[in-house]
Design a protein around this motif. Structure first.
Motif, PDB file in Angstrom:
ATOM      1  N   ASP A   1      28.997  78.778  54.777  1.00 59.12           N
ATOM      2  CA  ASP A   1      28.872  77.710  53.789  1.00 59.12           C
ATOM      3  C   ASP A   1      27.496  77.750  53.142  1.00 59.12           C
ATOM      4  N   ARG A   2      27.472  77.772  51.811  1.00 62.52           N
ATOM      5  CA  ARG A   2      26.205  77.896  51.082  1.00 62.52           C
ATOM      6  C   ARG A   2      25.269  76.716  51.340  1.00 62.52           C
ATOM      7  N   VAL A   3      25.806  75.506  51.348  1.00 63.68           N
ATOM      8  CA  VAL A   3      24.985  74.313  51.560  1.00 63.68           C
ATOM      9  C   VAL A   3      24.381  74.326  52.968  1.00 63.68           C
ATOM     10  N   ALA A   4      25.187  74.668  53.953  1.00 64.80           N
ATOM     11  CA  ALA A   4      24.689  74.744  55.331  1.00 64.80           C
ATOM     12  C   ALA A   4      23.637  75.839  55.458  1.00 64.80           C
ATOM     13  N   ARG A   5      23.861  76.949  54.786  1.00 60.72           N
ATOM     14  CA  ARG A   5      22.925  78.069  54.837  1.00 60.72           C
ATOM     15  C   ARG A   5      21.556  77.644  54.308  1.00 60.72           C
ATOM     16  N   VAL A   6      21.540  76.968  53.178  1.00 59.90           N
ATOM     17  CA  VAL A   6      20.279  76.514  52.592  1.00 59.90           C
ATOM     18  C   VAL A   6      19.646  75.434  53.467  1.00 59.90           C
ATOM     19  N   GLY A   7      20.458  74.527  54.010  1.00 60.07           N
ATOM     20  CA  GLY A   7      19.933  73.474  54.875  1.00 60.07           C
ATOM     21  C   GLY A   7      19.261  74.025  56.117  1.00 60.07           C
TER      22      GLY A   7
END
Length: 81
Positions: A46-52
């Motif tokens: 998941d892109r959002v989780a990756r950035v978080g």
């Protein structure tokens, strides 16, 4: 090896802001951060989780590095003579 006092893992950079690792603990922290960041960017679907997760890792690494830098972080224009 540049001069590091007991308990400090980093010394301030000569120019700009930041620090350079000078003990094995500082190098281990830096390498560990790099490995975890690469694993995060390659394995998190998941892109959002990756950035978080990456932001959290960066914040944790930066806070530890600031605490373990002799004299803290500030802007430097070079060594005084």
């Amino acid at each position: 090896m540049r001069d590091a006092e007991d308990g400090y893992w980093f010394v301030p950079k000569a120019f700009g802001i930041g620090a350079t690792p000078v003990t094995w603990q500082g190098w281990a922290l830096t390498l560990g951060f790099a490995v975890l960041a690469i694993l995060d960017m390659t394995l998190m679907p998941d892109r959002v989780a990756r950035v978080g997760v990456l932001v959290a890792l960066l914040l944790l690494f930066t806070l530890i590095a600031i605490r373990k830098t002799r004299g803290g972080w500030s802007w430097h224009w070079g060594r005084r003579r």
